[in-house]
Design a protein around this motif. Structure first.
Motif, PDB file in Angstrom:
ATOM      1  N   TYR A  13       5.495  41.007  44.966  1.00  0.00           N
ATOM      2  CA  TYR A  13       5.087  42.009  44.609  1.00  0.00           C
ATOM      3  C   TYR A  13       4.232  42.359  45.949  1.00  0.00           C
ATOM      4  CZ  TYR A  13       0.634  39.231  42.251  1.00  0.00           C
ATOM      5  OH  TYR A  13       0.505  38.465  42.297  1.00  0.00           O
TER       6      TYR A  13
ATOM      7  N   ILE B 226       5.010  50.714  38.147  1.00  0.00           N
ATOM      8  CA  ILE B 226       4.935  49.581  37.155  1.00  0.00           C
ATOM      9  C   ILE B 226       2.842  49.636  38.427  1.00  0.00           C
ATOM     10  CG2 ILE B 226       4.233  47.898  35.638  1.00  0.00           C
ATOM     11  CD1 ILE B 226       7.406  48.357  36.584  1.00  0.00           C
ATOM     12  N   LEU B 228      -0.592  47.611  37.243  1.00  0.00           N
ATOM     13  CA  LEU B 228      -1.405  46.743  37.005  1.00  0.00           C
ATOM     14  C   LEU B 228      -2.767  47.290  36.366  1.00  0.00           C
ATOM     15  CD1 LEU B 228      -1.526  43.361  36.315  1.00  0.00           C
ATOM     16  CD2 LEU B 228      -2.777  43.640  38.992  1.00  0.00           C
ATOM     17  N   GLY B 259       5.309  51.684  34.199  1.00  0.00           N
ATOM     18  CA  GLY B 259       4.807  50.656  32.781  1.00  0.00           C
ATOM     19  C   GLY B 259       3.791  50.681  33.665  1.00  0.00           C
ATOM     20  N   ARG B 261       1.166  46.965  33.078  1.00  0.00           N
ATOM     21  CA  ARG B 261       1.101  45.795  33.379  1.00  0.00           C
ATOM     22  C   ARG B 261      -0.557  44.833  32.393  1.00  0.00           C
ATOM     23  NH1 ARG B 261       0.544  40.414  36.468  1.00  0.00           N
ATOM     24  NH2 ARG B 261       0.648  41.505  37.955  1.00  0.00           N
ATOM     25  N   ASP B 263      -3.201  41.476  32.189  1.00  0.00           N
ATOM     26  CA  ASP B 263      -3.136  40.534  32.347  1.00  0.00           C
ATOM     27  C   ASP B 263      -3.954  39.533  31.650  1.00  0.00           C
ATOM     28  OD1 ASP B 263      -1.562  37.957  34.207  1.00  0.00           O
ATOM     29  OD2 ASP B 263      -3.333  38.629  35.888  1.00  0.00           O
ATOM     30  N   SER B 271      -2.386  45.709  24.083  1.00  0.00           N
ATOM     31  CA  SER B 271      -1.259  46.373  24.184  1.00  0.00           C
ATOM     32  C   SER B 271      -0.894  47.268  23.205  1.00  0.00           C
ATOM     33  CB  SER B 271      -0.540  45.546  24.201  1.00  0.00           C
ATOM     34  OG  SER B 271       0.034  44.490  22.829  1.00  0.00           O
ATOM     35  N   CYS B 289       4.186  45.537  30.065  1.00  0.00           N
ATOM     36  CA  CYS B 289       4.316  44.224  30.734  1.00  0.00           C
ATOM     37  C   CYS B 289       3.167  43.808  30.351  1.00  0.00           C
ATOM     38  CB  CYS B 289       4.588  44.711  31.386  1.00  0.00           C
ATOM     39  SG  CYS B 289       5.425  42.475  32.128  1.00  0.00           S
ATOM     40  N   LEU B 290       3.513  42.496  29.429  1.00  0.00           N
ATOM     41  CA  LEU B 290       2.302  41.361  29.190  1.00  0.00           C
ATOM     42  C   LEU B 290       2.103  40.310  29.855  1.00  0.00           C
ATOM     43  CD1 LEU B 290       1.678  41.957  25.795  1.00  0.00           C
ATOM     44  CD2 LEU B 290       0.826  43.690  27.255  1.00  0.00           C
ATOM     45  N   SER B 291       0.865  39.786  30.191  1.00  0.00           N
ATOM     46  CA  SER B 291       1.190  38.289  31.121  1.00  0.00           C
ATOM     47  C   SER B 291      -0.086  38.049  30.973  1.00  0.00           C
ATOM     48  CB  SER B 291       1.343  38.788  32.806  1.00  0.00           C
ATOM     49  OG  SER B 291       0.824  39.351  33.931  1.00  0.00           O
ATOM     50  N   SER B 311       7.764  43.859  27.874  1.00  0.00           N
ATOM     51  CA  SER B 311       8.604  42.926  29.195  1.00  0.00           C
ATOM     52  C   SER B 311       6.904  41.428  29.385  1.00  0.00           C
ATOM     53  CB  SER B 311       9.563  43.141  30.576  1.00  0.00           C
ATOM     54  OG  SER B 311       8.037  43.411  31.042  1.00  0.00           O
ATOM     55  N   GLY B 313       5.669  38.886  31.941  1.00  0.00           N
ATOM     56  CA  GLY B 313       5.848  37.797  32.911  1.00  0.00           C
ATOM     57  C   GLY B 313       5.549  36.729  33.001  1.00  0.00           C
TER      58      GLY B 313
END
Lengths: 492, 492
Positions: A13, B226, B228, B259, B261, B263, B271, B289-291, B311, B313
């Motif tokens: 990224y 995607i 953030l 998507g 994300r 974080d 979510s 996407c979760l992180s 998904s 990360g």
């Protein structure tokens, strides 16, 4: 595996973002990024800076070669103009960093990059990896050096390190932190460190008896005979056999038994009993080395229990401590718009993750009389810090204030690169070790305490604190506006 | 820093011991060393083998060059005859190992070296370092893959790894364990892995507004957008801005918002709420996407709470898990005396550290009907395991026995090197991933449980158990004899 170009050790990224900046005409936009950690590692009251030397090497050599460009092209995510930009990539910005071996604390910028945003972005991943590694090893090693209070620590951790590269880095950090040598031959070769160590249990189990193993070893190293005495039973077999080798071979041939090493069992009890046996046998000068997963806490306990310790072999807890996460982050804190730095903030849904915005400097205050460090203050870059009287304000509780006088003041970050040019002469490892010793002596013992250490002050100047609060307020307002926008949209 | 000769990544005592063997005329004495760990890592019920590929590379290239010899000479500890031996050093022995990706368990030999003792000794340090790294990364990654139950895991840990070399190794292990891609460009380049990732918070803070940042990014990556969404506020700012970019730019231009994300914050709540907003906005296909420092436990909890997860990360907990110590050891278990292997044991003052002696093999029993692994048994090398009925005996409690029938049996270690020749064709990473998936499916779910897993049986054959007990008895007797010797000496 071919020689790696470590500039490619970057998160994907960083490159996709860089292309987005590039496409938006922002490739020359200057940004400021701070690296910091949010909590002192190892539940301690301090950390020790590390990794600057590897950062220097990386930044000096940063580039993308033809093979790298070809690989990036193959991902299908990059256009030719951006790839051409990368082909010419080199670092042209400035880096300021706290030197290796300096005590540092949570939430203060330990490294600041001021550079065209793409350059700052591409370096993020590897800078963080180097800082996380350098700081954890140096801090972990210093903690055991402090606990040992003058007893020599030998770094023995290579086998527990997550690979050879990590092992050599840990050895180097251990030396900076004050260890006396390493078992790692590659680190010794690379840096000229004393390499230490004598035997493992396999030397004993290979032979038909412990005595035979010791005797063969003594014959090979009569001048430097240190025997590992715990393969079968320390007091009933190992020490008696060591004494026998001393009396039957070493002493008659004009040598001495230099030492014994105990690597299992109750080290306090065994070391005391072994020492008694050595003295009774007329070998009072034989040294006792202890090892076996030691750390700062077990060293302290052993000393309290009166263990006999002439030296310590310790590795696991330097190369891979139990809580090895430093968690350094690297945050965009300012953007240069037409020659003026505009401060940036990230708020997020977790209040504690709000960063301190702005292009900044960090100062450390020292008591003029005692030399002790009184606290650090983070200031905006252009601020002047008064030289006579200053009030530290706890950013988490503004009622906590401490007014200090009679201080010396020092800027913590040194210029490493300025406009792409390396301007910092990195000290030798020996110089860093001496510097680290000197620096650590400026910390109050309460800050260095192993458990529940006193918190060291890391405060913001009033101006910076006001800026941070204002930016948080603005960010929160911004979110409301957007929320309304969306509601409007939904009605469409 | 020049190109490192990794054969030099050895503890100094491996070399001093080697010289002692050399001087005692034992350079050609054949020894057997077992590598094993004493406790499954990460408090788990299993580990997954890793690091064999790096071991192969190292062993193939093992040597000391002129520069190395010169350095070793400079330590003053080695004589010219031994240095000349090292100058000609190459590995001439045999190595048997459990292949990468195989589930393995505490106290079974996962790698066995049968070689002239000096060769086996010199390789010890780096073999252990590679095994410790390979096993921790592969095991940690597999634990999250298991917890995610089919949700793709992207390995994002490069910045937390202790250096670039450790980062690339962790990426590789993560892929073997079943991750779907990595953020690490260098690993992608080296192994051809999918490289993944889109943007960090700095892309958002750089811009004058979150919306502007998202829009610029969408313009650069309309096909792979995607976003953030947690820089300011996920639900009040991030998601609404993402929706706005989708509606104002992506959809009108024929693209989709691929998507978002998240974080930070409460990922379960955020979510679910974000997904509702996306659906309401007519974007039901936008992935979530979760992180944020996830691990097997938090993934499990998120799933239980109904979090929306397309998904994940995840990096920290693969490259540097909280309890990252595997603690592989490498023990001399036999010596070849005139063509016969004489078993060796180390007892020590800690009973638990007594090793299992002898030149051995490891077998795994599978239920013929279900395919599940029933347990492993460690046997002496020359033993035959009955193919119809076998009684597993718990070495720690002989009353615990389990008689099994209707099984298939498989030898776990493969021949990697035989008499210095590489005889093993190491599978590709993709093959290893498929193999790991297949292998993990043979474990009972109870063994794979995250907390308090059921213990997997690792037993000894009756013959090996008797040998171990007899050698412990002999070692204990030996110590008494020596004790008397020494007392006699003291009287002289």
């Amino acid at each position: 595996m071919k020689n790696r170009n470590l500039t490619m050790m970057t998160d994907f990224y960083e490159l996709t973002m860089s292309q987005a900046y590039f496409k938006a005409g922002k490739k020359d936009e200057e940004a400021v990024f701070d690296a910091f950690f949010r909590k002192n590692p190892l539940d301690g009251g301090y950390a020790v800076m590390g990794g600057v030397d590897r950062i220097i090497k990386l930044v000096k050599e940063a580039h993308f070669n033809d093979e790298d460009i070809e690989y990036l092209r193959s991902t299908g995510q990059f256009t030719e103009d951006f790839l051409a930009y990368l082909r010419d990539f080199k670092f042209t910005g400035s880096i300021y960093a706290v030197p290796d071996g300096t005590p540092v604390f949570a939430n203060e910028p330990i490294l600041t990059v001021k550079a065209p945003i793409i350059e700052a972005q591409i370096l993020e991943t590897i800078l963080l990896s180097y800082l996380n590694a350098g700081i954890i090893h140096t801090t972990a090693a210093r903690r055991v050096v402090e606990a040992a209070e003058g007893i020599g620590i030998m770094e023995f951790g290579a086998r527990r390190a997550l690979g050879p590269d990590a092992a050599v880095e840990a050895s180097k950090c251990a030396m900076i932190a004050g260890c006396v040598g390493t078992s790692n031959v590659l680190a010794g070769q690379e840096y000229g460190f004393p390499v230490l160590g004598t035997m493992a249990h396999s030397l004993v189990t290979e032979a038909d008896s412990e005595y035979e193993a010791f005797l063969n070893y003594a014959k090979a190293y009569p001048n430097n005979c240190i025997l590992l005495v715990d393969t079968y039973d320390v007091l009933k077999s190992g020490v008696p056999n060591a004494i026998r080798v001393a009396k039957e071979f070493l002493i008659p041939n004009g040598y001495q038994l230099k030492g014994i090493r105990i690597d299992s069992g109750d080290l306090a009890y065994l070391s005391k009993e072994a020492k008694k046996m050595l003295i009774e046998a007329g070998l009072p000068d034989t040294k006792v080395c202890l090892s076996n997963g030691l750390n700062e806490r077990t060293i302290k306990a052993l000393k309290e229990q009166g263990a006999v310790i002439d030296s310590i072999g310790l590795g696991d807890n330097i190369v891979l401590p139990d809580k090895a996460r430093v968690g350094c982050v690297y945050k965009n804190v300012a953007i240069n718009h037409n020659g003026e730095f505009v401060s940036r903030i990230k708020v997020s849904n977790e209040a504690a993750k709000a960063i301190t915005p702005g292009y900044k400097k960090v100062y450390r205050f020292y008591d003029k009389t005692t030399g002790y460090a009184l606290g650090d203050v983070i200031a905006l870059h252009e601020e002047n810090i008064p030289r006579n009287k200053f009030t530290l304000i706890d950013p988490n509780n503004e009622a906590n204030r401490l007014t200090i006088k009679n201080y010396n003041i020092r800027e913590l970050q040194e210029a490493i690169f300025v406009d792409g040019k390396l301007v910092w002469e990195d000290p030798t490892i020996a110089e860093k070790q001496a510097y680290c010793n000197k620096e650590m002596a400026t910390l109050y013992p309460e800050v260095k305490r192993i458990d529940n250490p006193h918190g060291y002050y890391v405060d913001l100047t009033r101006k910076l604190l006001e800026l941070k609060k204002e930016l948080i307020r603005q960010a929160k307002e911004q979110t409301v506006t957007y929320d309304i926008d969306t509601k409007l949209e939904k009605r469409l």
